[in-house]
Enzyme design. Structure first.
Site, PDB file in Angstrom:
ATOM      1  N   LYS A 211       0.839  -1.199   0.000  1.00  0.00           N
ATOM      2  CA  LYS A 211       0.000   0.000   0.000  1.00  0.00           C
ATOM      3  C   LYS A 211       0.880   1.257   0.000  1.00  0.00           C
ATOM      4  O   LYS A 211       0.677   2.169  -0.770  1.00  0.00           O
ATOM      5  CB  LYS A 211      -0.935  -0.028   1.213  1.00  0.00           C
ATOM      6  CG  LYS A 211      -1.842   1.166   1.315  1.00  0.00           C
ATOM      7  CD  LYS A 211      -2.847   1.031   2.444  1.00  0.00           C
ATOM      8  CE  LYS A 211      -3.554   2.364   2.637  1.00  0.00           C
ATOM      9  NZ  LYS A 211      -4.530   2.356   3.705  1.00  0.00           N
ATOM     10  N   ARG A 272      -5.458  -4.248   5.845  1.00  0.00           N
ATOM     11  CA  ARG A 272      -6.046  -5.550   6.184  1.00  0.00           C
ATOM     12  C   ARG A 272      -7.455  -5.724   5.616  1.00  0.00           C
ATOM     13  O   ARG A 272      -8.088  -6.751   5.859  1.00  0.00           O
ATOM     14  CB  ARG A 272      -6.025  -5.745   7.703  1.00  0.00           C
ATOM     15  CG  ARG A 272      -6.655  -4.630   8.517  1.00  0.00           C
ATOM     16  CD  ARG A 272      -6.255  -4.764   9.990  1.00  0.00           C
ATOM     17  NE  ARG A 272      -6.705  -3.619  10.787  1.00  0.00           N
ATOM     18  CZ  ARG A 272      -6.045  -2.479  10.921  1.00  0.00           C
ATOM     19  NH1 ARG A 272      -4.891  -2.297  10.277  1.00  0.00           N
ATOM     20  NH2 ARG A 272      -6.498  -1.499  11.687  1.00  0.00           N
ATOM     21  N   HIS A 388      -5.503 -33.140  17.417  1.00  0.00           N
ATOM     22  CA  HIS A 388      -4.388 -33.988  17.848  1.00  0.00           C
ATOM     23  C   HIS A 388      -3.238 -33.140  18.381  1.00  0.00           C
ATOM     24  O   HIS A 388      -2.104 -33.610  18.459  1.00  0.00           O
ATOM     25  CB  HIS A 388      -3.942 -34.865  16.684  1.00  0.00           C
ATOM     26  CG  HIS A 388      -5.057 -35.750  16.214  1.00  0.00           C
ATOM     27  ND1 HIS A 388      -5.322 -36.972  16.777  1.00  0.00           N
ATOM     28  CD2 HIS A 388      -6.026 -35.537  15.284  1.00  0.00           C
ATOM     29  CE1 HIS A 388      -6.392 -37.508  16.190  1.00  0.00           C
ATOM     30  NE2 HIS A 388      -6.835 -36.647  15.284  1.00  0.00           N
ATOM     31  N   LYS A 517       9.101  -0.824  14.384  1.00  0.00           N
ATOM     32  CA  LYS A 517       9.703  -0.490  13.077  1.00  0.00           C
ATOM     33  C   LYS A 517      10.778   0.584  13.262  1.00  0.00           C
ATOM     34  O   LYS A 517      11.872   0.495  12.704  1.00  0.00           O
ATOM     35  CB  LYS A 517       8.638   0.060  12.121  1.00  0.00           C
ATOM     36  CG  LYS A 517       7.675  -0.966  11.570  1.00  0.00           C
ATOM     37  CD  LYS A 517       6.782  -0.290  10.522  1.00  0.00           C
ATOM     38  CE  LYS A 517       5.590  -1.152  10.181  1.00  0.00           C
ATOM     39  NZ  LYS A 517       4.652  -0.543   9.247  1.00  0.00           N
TER      40      LYS A 517
END
Ligand SMILES: O=P(O)(O)OC[C@H]1O[C@](O)(CO)[C@@H](O)[C@@H]1O
Length: 553
Positions: A211, A272, A388, A517
């Site tokens: 973006k 998102r 499991h 960042k």
């Protein structure tokens, strides 16, 4: 919610307090008692939109509790805020942006607009450009620099520029009949290296998806891929082997990608929430433009439903209220997403970003700490594999984890129908077991029935008891196809919106990812030895020194 006037705010506070009390009572009462009191509970607590069913009956929410939750939604101005989103208002207040991903799957008659400007035509023009490009890639009329047809496409992106298309390409693999898609996101060189190891670069196209076109992971991977293409095929081949998707078109042209291979989107599309935009290009290449349109139509069907259905019958509202109930009223810190569908293996990771990057915040719209806890930890894996692995904890652990089971009535493998029968039986068995449990007496009798000695049965029985009354939600649909998958993803998007409004937060910013960042930028010269670690905290400095000792020269 918390930007409301004070009288309204106190109305909300009292409702929340009442719901917390109801939630604690419900935890004690459980779900089995609700079925005992109302054998038709499945009918009254499951909800449908066409062939999509949302079953809340196995949650400890009584019909009165649900009415109180709907009342909370009304008091929190949920419908008004939803309408503001659809109207293109700048509800992403901390970034001053509209939130209009719904326009990406709209039709001209929906009339979506930002700042009074209709956006439908622009959206359609990008979709058409994507369709032309995808169709030409798929029919082989776009070729690589050496004249060969593209067989492989590598999407380089991260977060919203990776998870959506990566999840969707896997989910819709029965519809994938184009070039083979690969996804590289991690800055770890292993990801790019392993992905391209088996590929012929002369038949590989790279899509750089970002973006902002500044994300360090994506830019680093894209530069490396560029160098590899230039080394293998020559510098002049680069243009033919790259395409880009971004809102920052100026930055893309500096990378050297020809303009006719650049697909844009807009600042009113959150990362998102962008799989419906040009970020979905890899999916369109894989399944074809027509199937991609069906994916958009499925999402639009959910948008229309969210916009128009009464709150009492509105699936995203109900899913959001159930989520809020589990998190705030009952205090459960996490939620497990368990698709009984191997092709939805990446859905939990996608929902982690969608939910946790949206609702993992502690400051409300009013700038103050939120009055309640906010988004839960979201995690999961496909069933039956999870059974499991971690289902032990879901059944007998000390934390209650509300589970969301997602399953299709039909699989795609007609010759393997018995696999799907077993899959469905397992999915149903797990939610049944979570609710029903097994008393210590039942455990004891079962063991005695198998010939165990009374002393041994007595000793083992507590370990084989299941408390039951553990909540779960089931989402069921006919089959997983582009339409139903688009509808499912949009259901979760709007659910996140609903919960955010009840928490009183802005679901559309993500300031919490910034600090790490920034610090990484400062740490790079320290890691490479060009700067001293002395001004970092003692732990970080200590780790840097040990790394430097251990690094190969
Ligand atoms: O598409 P971009 O700008 O490269 O961003 C990638 C991702 O990084 C984030 O900004 C978080 O770091 C996400 O919100 C976004 O989806």
């Amino acid at each position: 919610m918390t930007d409301a006037p004070q009288s309204q705010q106190s109305g909300l506070t009292s409702r929340i307090e009442k719901l917390k009390t109801l939630g604690q009572e419900a935890t004690k009462r459980g779900t089995r008692a609700l079925f005992a009191a109302n054998p038709n509970r499945f009918g009254s607590m499951s909800f449908r939109l066409d062939d999509l069913l949302l079953d809340l009956s196995k949650c400890a929410i009584s019909e009165d509790d649900l009415a109180a939750l709907i009342d909370l939604a009304r008091a929190a101005n949920l419908a008004e805020r939803r309408d503001a989103m659809f109207a293109g208002a700048k509800i992403n207040e901390t970034e001053g942006r509209a939130v209009l991903h719904v326009a990406l799957r709209g039709r001209p008659e929906d009339g979506y607009a930002v700042d009074g400007e209709k956006v439908g035509e622009e959206v359609e023009s990008v979709l058409s450009a994507m369709s032309r490009f995808s169709a030409a890639l798929r029919d082989g009329s776009i070729k690589g620099a050496t004249g060969k047809t593209f067989t492989d496409v590598v999407n380089i992106g991260i977060g919203g520029s990776d998870l959506g298309p990566a999840m969707a390409v896997l989910a819709l693999s029965p519809f994938c009949d184009g070039p083979k898609l690969h996804f590289v996101s991690n800055i770890d060189g292993a990801h790019l290296a392993d992905t391209i190891a088996g590929l012929d670069l002369s038949t590989t196209l790279f899509i750089v998806a970002s973006k902002t076109f500044t994300t360090i992971e994506t830019m680093t991977n894209a530069e490396t891929a560029r160098k590899k293409v230039a080394a293998a095929l020559g510098e002049e081949a680069v243009g033919a082997h790259f395409a880009a998707v971004s809102t920052a078109l100026d930055k893309v042209s500096a990378f050297g990608i020809p303009a006719d291979r650049v697909f844009g989107f807009w600042d009113w599309v959150g990362g998102r929430y962008s799989v419906w935009s040009a970020i979905g290009l890899p999916l369109m290449i894989a399944i074809g433009p027509e199937n991609f349109r069906a994916f958009l139509s499925g999402a639009r069907a959910m948008d229309q439903h969210f916009k128009t259905a009464p709150l009492e019958q509105n699936l995203p509202v109900l899913l959001g209220l159930a989520g809020w109930w589990h998190r705030v009223a009952q205090g459960h810190p996490s939620r497990a997403i368990i698709p009984y569908d191997q092709r939805l293996a990446r859905l939990p990771a996608y929902l982690q970003q969608l939910d946790m990057e949206s609702n993992g915040k502690h400051v409300g719209l009013d700038g103050r700490r939120t009055p309640t806890v906010t988004g839960p930890v979201v995690w999961g894996e496909p069933g039956t594999n999870g059974q499991h692995a971690f289902f032990q904890l879901l059944h007998q652990g000390t934390n209650i984890v509300p589970v969301e089971f997602i399953v299709a009535a039909n699989g795609h493998e007609g010759d393997l129908k018995h696999h799907h029968d077993l899959l469905l039986a397992n999915c149903l068995a797990q939610s049944e077991a979570l609710m029903r449990g097994r008393s210590i007496e039942e455990a004891r009798q079962q063991m005695l029935g198998k010939g165990m000695s009374p002393q041994e049965a007595e000793r083992i029985a507590p370990h084989r008891e299941f408390s039951g009354d553990r909540p779960s939600i089931t989402i069921l649909y006919r089959t997983l196809d582009p339409f139903s998958f688009g509808r499912l993803v949009a259901l979760y998007e709007h659910r996140v919106f609903v919960e955010a409004q009840l928490f009183g937060i802005n679901a559309f910013d993500q300031w919490g990812v910034e600090l790490g960042k920034e610090l990484a930028t400062g740490l790079l010269p320290i890691v490479t030895g060009q700067a001293s670690p002395d001004d970092r905290d003692a732990s970080t400095a200590g780790l840097v020194r040990v790394i430097q000792e251990m690094r190969d020269r």
